[in-house]
Design an enzyme around this catalytic site. Sequence first.
Site, PDB file in Angstrom:
ATOM      1  N   LYS A 115       0.722  -1.146   0.031  1.00 44.09           N
ATOM      2  CA  LYS A 115       0.003   0.120  -0.029  1.00 44.09           C
ATOM      3  C   LYS A 115       0.920   2.097  -0.031  1.00 44.09           C
ATOM      4  O   LYS A 115       0.291   2.440  -0.509  1.00 44.09           O
ATOM      5  CB  LYS A 115      -1.047  -0.485   1.039  1.00 44.09           C
ATOM      6  CG  LYS A 115      -2.123  -0.995   1.369  1.00 44.09           C
ATOM      7  CD  LYS A 115      -3.260  -1.166   1.790  1.00 44.09           C
ATOM      8  CE  LYS A 115      -4.403  -1.907   1.418  1.00 44.09           C
ATOM      9  NZ  LYS A 115      -5.943  -1.899   2.587  1.00 44.09           N
ATOM     10  N   LYS A 197      -4.331 -10.407  -7.158  1.00 45.04           N
ATOM     11  CA  LYS A 197      -5.636 -10.670  -6.689  1.00 45.04           C
ATOM     12  C   LYS A 197      -6.861  -9.532  -7.499  1.00 45.04           C
ATOM     13  O   LYS A 197      -6.703  -8.922  -7.420  1.00 45.04           O
ATOM     14  CB  LYS A 197      -4.955 -10.236  -5.295  1.00 45.04           C
ATOM     15  CG  LYS A 197      -6.846 -10.336  -4.013  1.00 45.04           C
ATOM     16  CD  LYS A 197      -6.402  -9.961  -2.738  1.00 45.04           C
ATOM     17  CE  LYS A 197      -7.050  -8.512  -1.906  1.00 45.04           C
ATOM     18  NZ  LYS A 197      -6.729  -8.085  -1.447  1.00 45.04           N
ATOM     19  N   LYS A 200     -11.208  -5.130  -4.314  1.00 42.72           N
ATOM     20  CA  LYS A 200     -12.255  -4.001  -4.500  1.00 42.72           C
ATOM     21  C   LYS A 200     -11.662  -2.827  -4.752  1.00 42.72           C
ATOM     22  O   LYS A 200     -12.766  -2.083  -5.343  1.00 42.72           O
ATOM     23  CB  LYS A 200     -12.240  -3.710  -2.714  1.00 42.72           C
ATOM     24  CG  LYS A 200     -12.882  -5.183  -1.508  1.00 42.72           C
ATOM     25  CD  LYS A 200     -14.172  -4.422  -0.735  1.00 42.72           C
ATOM     26  CE  LYS A 200     -13.939  -4.421   0.151  1.00 42.72           C
ATOM     27  NZ  LYS A 200     -12.653  -3.829   0.883  1.00 42.72           N
TER      28      LYS A 200
HETATM   29  P1  AMP Z   1     -11.023  -6.734   1.682  1.00 44.07           P
HETATM   30  O1  AMP Z   1     -11.488  -6.422   0.656  1.00 44.07           O
HETATM   31  O2  AMP Z   1      -8.919  -6.499   1.768  1.00 44.07           O
HETATM   32  O3  AMP Z   1     -11.604  -5.607   3.138  1.00 44.07           O
HETATM   33  O4  AMP Z   1     -11.311  -7.742   2.214  1.00 44.07           O
HETATM   34  C1  AMP Z   1     -12.279  -8.697   2.835  1.00 44.07           C
HETATM   35  C2  AMP Z   1     -12.376  -9.911   2.659  1.00 44.07           C
HETATM   36  O5  AMP Z   1     -12.438 -10.338   1.783  1.00 44.07           O
HETATM   37  C3  AMP Z   1     -10.965 -10.700   3.817  1.00 44.07           C
HETATM   38  O6  AMP Z   1     -11.450 -11.288   4.343  1.00 44.07           O
HETATM   39  C4  AMP Z   1     -10.095 -10.728   2.885  1.00 44.07           C
HETATM   40  O7  AMP Z   1      -8.828 -11.953   2.575  1.00 44.07           O
HETATM   41  C5  AMP Z   1     -11.226 -10.871   1.507  1.00 44.07           C
HETATM   42  N1  AMP Z   1     -10.499 -10.906  -0.089  1.00 44.07           N
HETATM   43  C6  AMP Z   1     -10.526  -9.731  -0.655  1.00 44.07           C
HETATM   44  N2  AMP Z   1      -9.954 -10.103  -1.704  1.00 44.07           N
HETATM   45  C7  AMP Z   1     -10.395 -11.490  -2.237  1.00 44.07           C
HETATM   46  C8  AMP Z   1      -9.955 -12.135  -3.241  1.00 44.07           C
HETATM   47  N3  AMP Z   1      -9.716 -11.572  -4.112  1.00 44.07           N
HETATM   48  N4  AMP Z   1      -9.929 -13.547  -3.413  1.00 44.07           N
HETATM   49  C9  AMP Z   1     -10.429 -14.279  -1.925  1.00 44.07           C
HETATM   50  N5  AMP Z   1     -10.910 -13.088  -0.236  1.00 44.07           N
HETATM   51  C10 AMP Z   1     -10.630 -12.057  -0.991  1.00 44.07           C
END
Ligand code: AMP
Length: 333
Positions: A115, A197, A200
Amino acid sequence: MKGNTMRIYSAIQPTGCITIGNYIGAVKNWIALQNDNECLFSIANEHALTVRQDPEAFRERTTSFFAQFLACGLDPEKSVLYVQSNVPEHSELQWILSCMAYVGELDRMTQFKDKSRKNEDNINAGLLTYPVLMAADILLYRADLVPVGKDQKQHLELTRDLAIRFNNRFGDTFVVPEPYIPPQGAKITSLQKPTDKMSKSDPDGKATVSIIEPRDAILKKFKCAVTDCDNSIRFDPEAKPGISNLLSIYSAFSGETVEAAVQRFDGKGYGTFKMAVGETVADALAPIRERYEQYLANKDELARLMKDGAAKAHAIAAETMKDVKAKIGFVAD
Ligand code: AMP
Ligand code: TRP
């Protein structure tokens, strides 16, 4: 842990939109866990402050995420669902834990390095202490198990280290939590750059699919998903990241195993396969989108549910803080 019931905690940041990666890697597992466990799930809006937020859009997105939680099937009768900033104990415990966390262990976190590279103009202190806030989230509720995607494993290890460090110094206070990384679909990748990955916050709209996206948009995105040119449908994430990702997504939404899906699509062209994946995802998401619209139309009910969830979370968090404050030598209030 009470008997066989585990206390489970997880959270998601209200940034971008809830993607099918979040759904498969996180929310879907939470829904399965809430029937037999004591679960708390939060919208980590304090974590989201590490990037600049427009206040109105931020408030709206937080509400939208809460409505998406409900639309996915997280049930306020079974789980405690709340917004992080509505429970002040999170930042209170974070300060205490940050005085026990070493800069050296924070600045080697992969996510911090990532980041910082991406936000060169805003490497704020919150970016560095982010995992300490995450540790506070989990430890406040004395959670046994934390379901997360692979990318959060390092933060969980730090959480465990901090819990052990605190317990060693002040006596048994925190539960040392275990991560729970789902075996399939732990990392859903971008539809455009299948080695990365699915994120979001990816600025490329074609790379991600939101759980409340309209059917046409979903079909279009799968149609132009990046694959390879050897035209064989096999699960091989190293050699065939695009196709393997589509197989994982298909399997998660259809309930069919990856092996069965490979057999089903054997000999079919990529075009047919991509269309089938798109339709399966669109069919599965249609009811979520519909419920989302219904929840969002009733803002008073959403506000009531948020308040209710925060009150339940606060009751647990306040008890932990009382114990923590006494142990570290704060005078009674
Ligand atoms: P975040 O988007 O970073 O707020 O992640 C929220 C949750 O979703 C966390 O448990 C991440 O590890 C999971 N997560 C985020 N992106 C992915 C992805 N592409 N594949 C699987 N899990 C994800
Ligand atoms: N840091 C997590 C992420 O980006 C979100 C999060 C915040 C979280 N607090 C948490 C996850 C506590 C699990 C437990 O995905």
